[in-house]
Design an enzyme around this catalytic site. Sequence first.
Site, short mmCIF file in Angstrom:
data_model
loop_
_atom_site.label_atom_id
_atom_site.label_comp_id
_atom_site.label_asym_id
_atom_site.label_seq_id
_atom_site.Cartn_x
_atom_site.Cartn_y
_atom_site.Cartn_z
N ILE A 132 -7.48 5.39 -4.06
CA ILE A 132 -8.76 5.66 -3.39
C ILE A 132 -9.25 7.07 -3.72
O ILE A 132 -10.06 7.63 -2.99
CB ILE A 132 -8.62 5.46 -1.87
N ALA B 134 2.48 7.44 -2.39
CA ALA B 134 3.31 8.10 -3.42
C ALA B 134 4.78 7.73 -3.21
O ALA B 134 5.47 7.37 -4.16
CB ALA B 134 3.12 9.61 -3.36
N ARG C 169 8.60 16.95 -2.61
CA ARG C 169 8.37 17.26 -4.01
C ARG C 169 6.92 16.94 -4.35
O ARG C 169 6.38 15.94 -3.91
CB ARG C 169 9.31 16.38 -4.83
N PRO D 125 0.79 18.83 -9.15
CA PRO D 125 0.14 19.89 -8.36
C PRO D 125 -1.38 19.89 -8.48
O PRO D 125 -2.06 20.38 -7.58
CB PRO D 125 0.72 21.18 -8.97
N THR E 31 -3.55 17.08 -8.83
CA THR E 31 -4.15 16.07 -7.95
C THR E 31 -3.74 16.30 -6.50
O THR E 31 -4.53 16.05 -5.59
CB THR E 31 -3.76 14.65 -8.40
N GLU F 177 -3.02 13.34 4.14
CA GLU F 177 -3.53 13.72 5.46
C GLU F 177 -3.26 15.16 5.84
O GLU F 177 -4.03 15.76 6.58
CB GLU F 177 -2.95 12.82 6.57
#
Lengths: 187, 758, 336
Positions: free
Chosen positions: B475, B519, B638, B642, B644, B715
């Site tokens: 998204i 993820a 982890r 970095p 995105t 979030e």
Amino acid sequence: MNLTLGTLLPTNESPSLPAIQTATRQPVTLTVNGVKTELQLAPWTSLLDALREYMHLTGTKKGCDHGQCGACTVLVNNKRINACLTLAIMQEDTQITTIEGLSSLDQTSSSSKLHPLQRAFIDHDAFQCGYCTPGQICSAVGLLNEGHAKTADDVRELMSGNICRCGAYPGIVAAITSVMDSQPTTV
Amino acid sequence: MTQYTGRPLNRVDGVDKVTGKANYAAEFDVQGLLYGYIVNSTITKGKIRQIHTDDARRVEGIVSIFTHENRPKLAWFDLSYKDQDAPPGSPFRPLRDAQIQFNGQPIALVVAETFELARYAATLIRVDYEQETHQTDLQANRHKARKPAVGMATLFKPPPPDPRGNFEEAFRNAPVQVASEYVHGSEHHNPMELFASTVVYEKGRYKSGERYTIYDKTQGVTNSILYVSQVFNIPFKDIRVISPYVGGGFGSALRPQHQLFLAVLAARELKRSVRVTLTRQQMFTLGYRPATVQTVALGASSDGTMTAMYHDGVAVTSQFEDYTEVVTTWGGLLYPAEHVKFDQKIISLDVATPMDMRAPGGVTGVTALECAVDELAYKLGMDPLELRLRNYTERNMNNDLTYSSKELRECFRRGAERFGWAKRNPEPRSMRKEHTLVGWGMATGIWDAFHAPARAEAVLMVNGKLRVSSATADIGTGTYTIMTQIAADTLGIPMEDVLFKLGDTDLPVAPIAGGSWTAATVGSAVKAACEAVGEKLFKLARKLPNSPFAKVRFSDVLFAEKAIRLKKDPAIAIPLQTLIDANGGAAVRAISTSVPNLLKQRKYARNTHSAVFVEVEVDEDFGTVRVTRAVTSVAAGRILNPKTARSQIIGGMVWGISKALEEESVMDHQFGRIMNHSLAEYHVPVNADIHELDVIFVEEHDDIVNPLGVKGVGEIGIVGMPAAIANAVFHATGIRVRTLPITLDKLLTAATTEVSTS
Amino acid sequence: MNSFTYARASGITQAVVERSAKTDAAFIAGGTNLLDLMKENVARPTHLIDINHLPLTTITSIESGGLRLGALVTNADTAYHQQVTQRYPLLSQAILAGASAQLRNMATDGGNLMQRTRCYYFYDTATPCNKREPGSGCSAITGFNRIHAILGTYAQDQQVYCIATHPSDMCVALAALEAVVRVTGPDGDRTIPLAEFHRLPGDTPHLDNVLQDGELITAIDLPADGFPDHYAYLKLRDRSSYAFALVSVAAALDIQDGQIKDARIALGGVAHRPWRRPDLEATLTEKAPNKTVFQYVADAMLEGAQGFGHNTFKIELAKRAIVRALLQATNRPSAV
């Protein structure tokens, strides 16, 4: 059209009153990305809907249809406008450029032929969902054409007609200023 | 396996997005497509006495009009309408009957040969209503607050724990106390893409069957297919839901929306392909972040040790579903007060059901909590950062578990250093430039690190390219990119030779993309599928004549530069292409299911944390607020990419600015109708609102949360931001605005009437 | 949006004749507000006359020493025009404070005068609105009126029928500059001072302005004095850009030898038209510019202002904005 009308309407509601005719379609010739196309359009078709629904150039996005978000930004005679707030029939004598016309590449060629702004948007991660992106990029092309932006703050103000709900603004400003710096004259 | 993961790489879908080739739900060209346009109720509660469609039907080019009077028979039981994100209750069913349950409820669908015809005919429909008195105002109905029902959704949003200790007594005895009420308005997600479904109807391809290919705006194609199949009683095999690109979700596409139902209904009845797109105005009839009223009370000893904590929250829901915005639990995760009491209630009003919206519950609850902590710091005369460090906890007090990892202390340190917090003069109104008051505020953020089961497939194709897939969504979060990175690293294949596919019900199943879990969830499945392919390749390698791998174990090999290699001597290698040849020239394929290791996970509390530092400038005369700079330091396990990930945090910070200063869906309770239902009047930040935003990632090594050690970053960026802004506004002005958004009129009114308290 | 026919006007006279022949016809120029309202089903013309090709697209000097803005010059071309930026920087600043770059590239100067209110209820056909449907009532008075008017809302019968505001920024500057609107119509040409162009709502709020049916704006004349040395356009809104004014102030001063010779103050976002009080402006003449005299005028300008609840804050906000704008105008270094 009339054929489906008769067959699909429930018979108990078949209209006894005469059908309501709407304004008829007429030939409208648009020049989009250098290509002239004759369409059959009723006057009420916006330039945005003409591009998306009648020419299938869906790179130009509909985010509000009221000039309140900038997702539909295209260039008309090299000036950025909201395609949702003009009628296709009003643009018959103009040169329209959409996101599809910015990179001179065909379907198969590599990303190296992207417009410098397209390249910069990728490099600066100036988008997330990508929906406002074509409008942002077309707007940025217009911004560079206009030549009124000198500073990052100018870019912020003059790019404020393009809402990005993902909040990629810092990337957008970085992308545009990087192209401004490398190409001080018009693009 | 770190050639790609951990590096700031460009998005793999970048070229598609910048060239306009990325197609969203309304952008698939179909022969003979019909257009549907929705008609909405203009009353809030009551009944449709009569719906006059005669005039609309007379318009030439109108194909059909669907209302509750002529809709086909559909699934009877509520259960059939329950989607994967449905709260307890009876889901709203469009066109079910004449009842009106909320303003803007869809009551008819006009289907026509063109979009313009459908839009026009919709204006000719007249409706006679039997109106009943409605209740839409949270404040006027607070006496109706009640406990929410529990159900499936409670799994991820547990109600607050029982009280611990004796809050009342501890609070009474605390030498330093604060107690305040915080009010938040409702907000709509407003992703840039309008909600749309394109339903392609085909007949006769499979015996006499019908086939529905549905391009839907969704955060989970699986959710859409389940809904359509159950509601319309269409077998799974005859439906395919596709959603390669989603123009923003933020939670709004976690549930199937009206347009999907209506488009399928029309396509099925008319046996034609149909597209239904909502207007921006209609997007304000969907779910939203509910309005809330919260009370937070904190008691502390004079050295700043928090002893008593109370947090209650009342949130709006509809009359038919118990959506619960769980705002009150977060204090137990952040502070080790001994005597605590949490209370969570809802109020049913005549409105649409609220929905999860970016950090649901979290951003609302933490905003109140972190503002209260700031108030406590001022009462104590203590630096707000010092107060938080004084009350730092290594355990989640609600479930009494240690955090699997928690680098919040380091977030505070590095964030404060980058921001220059040490130079802050704590005195409100102490920094001024002419008319401008400058303020510095801070807050903590916290969010869950979820992990759910998912499936993925990996196929090493005969041409040496790797195709990996899972029916998840991107998204804008970067799913395409990070999955490609994980796959490429796992099998040692260059990223440009890896194609990751998602958003298609023909692919292995994945859960809805929300809660920052994609993820971890899909990444773990992708890794597992690629490892399964790796094991097959290893077996092939061992069988080769004179194989250097014949006597080693799988744990002794690695994959790099398109070859299987010995870990202790990577020069000893067999190219993958050789292994494909050895496989009889066939692709090597594996499907894997990744399931969370619950035995391991449940011994720990698993969360992301952040420390947020904000500078605001407030015009003293006008009350206009600008966030001039902000630093967020994030501990989220982890970081796979970095670049995105940073964009996600920045996006969250922009959302925080929006929530704190701009965003609110304003309802006129005379009508029960949201009046600022446009992007001109529903304000979200524009480019000129956003200045210097800085992100620091404090990496955490965490092998408990999931095999990848990632926690998700969708979030956490928003959570601490509104409180930090509100606290900075207090520091600038001496005015505590506890009702969001902090618009200029609130500051102006507070300043002129001198009702401010601190 | 209802169905309509479309024709391109071939000449000014022809356009006026065509428009006069059809009561439900409308001129379309930039289209930025008209098409917006048509999509909301608020405006329902059955025939559109596209005037974009009429020869009203230039900015020219006029005999009075002023400047004539053709009605079809875009807002962007006006704002960036060298004569405008140098001689009428207040106008340039006001235009650039409004809308977005895209909209300013489309919207015309004549069209800007014709903008309709942004009142939520006017835009939403599900709610009563006296401006949209005379006699149906005003929802805003008892509703969500944060963006609504505080001045000039009472009709002669001491009733309030409409609390909509005029949304333009450009018109606020034009009011301060005392521009004159040139129109042509079935009965010939006439000129209307900008201050008289927009109406107060009274008991006929469906009428925004004094244009007669069939009349076409051809130009806006700017007087010779553009107050290039001491001016300020101050706009207060809910976000930094791309939002309508809650309150705006166009301030222009002629200061000589430390004394005010002429003062203009126009307010936006507070009334059904740009709000001016020339009588109060006159009290500033021969005074030294300072906060005290500005505060006096500001308080006086808002005397009799009435809030309706959500918008009551505008009274104090407007006072403060007037003072700030006048101070900015005073201190603006002349000759950029």
